[in-house]
Design a protein around this motif. Structure first.
Motif, PDB file in Angstrom:
ATOM      1  N   PRO A  93       0.878  -1.308  -0.123  1.00 46.05           N
ATOM      2  CA  PRO A  93       0.028  -0.108   0.089  1.00 46.05           C
ATOM      3  C   PRO A  93       0.734   1.278  -0.080  1.00 46.05           C
ATOM      4  N   PHE A  94       1.930   1.255  -0.436  1.00 42.83           N
ATOM      5  CA  PHE A  94       2.863   2.426  -0.645  1.00 42.83           C
ATOM      6  C   PHE A  94       3.926   2.348  -1.592  1.00 42.83           C
ATOM      7  N   TYR A  95       4.381   3.451  -1.979  1.00 42.84           N
ATOM      8  CA  TYR A  95       5.406   3.782  -3.019  1.00 42.84           C
ATOM      9  C   TYR A  95       6.961   3.738  -2.329  1.00 42.84           C
ATOM     10  N   ASN A  96       7.860   3.576  -3.038  1.00 41.99           N
ATOM     11  CA  ASN A  96       9.326   3.421  -2.502  1.00 41.99           C
ATOM     12  C   ASN A  96      10.207   4.631  -2.839  1.00 41.99           C
ATOM     13  N   LEU A  97      10.913   5.043  -2.052  1.00 41.83           N
ATOM     14  CA  LEU A  97      11.869   6.240  -2.119  1.00 41.83           C
ATOM     15  C   LEU A  97      13.194   5.805  -2.038  1.00 41.83           C
ATOM     16  N   LEU A  98      13.787   5.899  -3.121  1.00 45.28           N
ATOM     17  CA  LEU A  98      15.309   5.252  -3.108  1.00 45.28           C
ATOM     18  C   LEU A  98      16.193   6.459  -3.231  1.00 45.28           C
ATOM     19  N   VAL A  99      16.946   6.567  -2.204  1.00 46.45           N
ATOM     20  CA  VAL A  99      18.084   7.808  -1.949  1.00 46.45           C
ATOM     21  C   VAL A  99      19.297   7.012  -1.912  1.00 46.45           C
TER      22      VAL A  99
END
Length: 293
Positions: free
Chosen positions: A119-125
């Motif tokens: 239920p979420f998107y991913n943030l790649l840093v």
């Protein structure tokens, strides 16, 4: 004068390599590339921010990168960064929630969907630990807060609708390989990494001297224990070969000879964490291994 010795060495090595038949049916298909594993299909990236592409990045220490609906509740919230040079850290903020990452050398951030079922998107840093030692950190929301997930030592790229990560190896010299990842936990599709640079048949024919000088085409000085077609064998001395892929634990390297033969060279680690082939230092088998700092 400093240039003469390397050139002479390259010419001598080139002469030795020419004793081997020229490139046959080349190794592009010899080192099998595993098909992507069954699992979630990665989507993205659909939002991205690259620090060094921003105007005035030299003096920039913070800013809003984009707005993202990471928790998929229908409301996009600002995603920002702030460099904390005093404690060598980068703060990533989504809405009112902040995660602090080690290293104040911020490189880039992007939003992807590593698993459409979650239920979420991913943030790649991506941050730099120094001298291009990149580290990628996955962030995502849980219960309204931004949390840190998997950390991978390396940078990534989106290519052929797949998420590829790069990893360095020092087995048979310094080089890098790549493999695909998927899922919110960023699990790899294979234990093998394909070399990011494999010389072409044209390069092996026309640029062989340069490939030898810079340690891409390796030259043996004693027989190298290996496995060919599943059977124990030896790569003869005065043979040239190049790397195709390596296993993530650096215990196995797959190589190709110039006649198209594919072999696997096994390695182990010494007490001081250096590579051994059949109990010998790997540098005893080759005379042109290249190592980066």
């Amino acid at each position: 004068m400093k240039r003469i010795a390397p050139v002479l060495l390259s010419l001598l090595l080139l002469a030795g390599c020419l004793l081997i038949p020229g490139p046959g049916p080349l190794a592009e298909n010899a080192g099998p590339t595993p098909a992507p594993a069954d699992g979630p299909q990665v989507t993205g990236p659909f939002l991205s921010y690259r620090f060094f592409e921003q105007e005035g990045w030299e003096n920039r220490t913070s800013g809003v990168m984009f707005e993202a609906d990471l928790d998929q509740d229908g409301v996009a919230e600002p995603v920002s960064f702030a460099l904390r040079t005093d404690d060598w850290a980068t703060a990533i903020t989504w809405g009112k929630s902040t995660v602090v990452l080690e290293s104040d050398e911020f490189v880039e951030a992007a939003v992807l969907d590593l698993d459409p079922a979650s239920p979420f998107y991913n943030l790649l840093v991506v941050v730099d630990y120094g001298s291009d030692s990149y580290v990628t950190v996955e962030l995502h929301p849980e219960n309204g807060k931004l949390v840190q997930g998997t950390i991978i030592g390396g940078s990534w790229t989106w290519e052929d609708d797949q998420l590829w990560f790069f990893q360095r190896t020092d087995l048979l010299g310094t080089a890098s390989g790549k493999r695909t990842y998927r899922g919110d936990d960023l699990h790899p599709d294979s234990e093998w990494l394909i070399m990011t640079y494999i010389p072409t048949a044209e390069e092996l024919t026309g640029e062989r001297e340069d490939l030898i000088e810079f340690g891409t085409l390796l030259h043996t000085i004693r027989p190298v224990p290996c496995t060919i077609d599943g059977q124990p064998s030896l790569i003869p001395a005065n043979t040239c070969l190049y790397r195709l892929r390596f296993r993530e634990d650096d215990a196995l390297m797959e190589v190709a000879l110039l006649d198209g033969t594919v072999a696997q060279i096994a390695s182990s680690l010494s007490e001081d964490d250096w590579y051994l082939i059949d109990g010998r230092d790997m540098t005893e088998y080759f005379d042109n291994l290249f190592f980066a700092d």
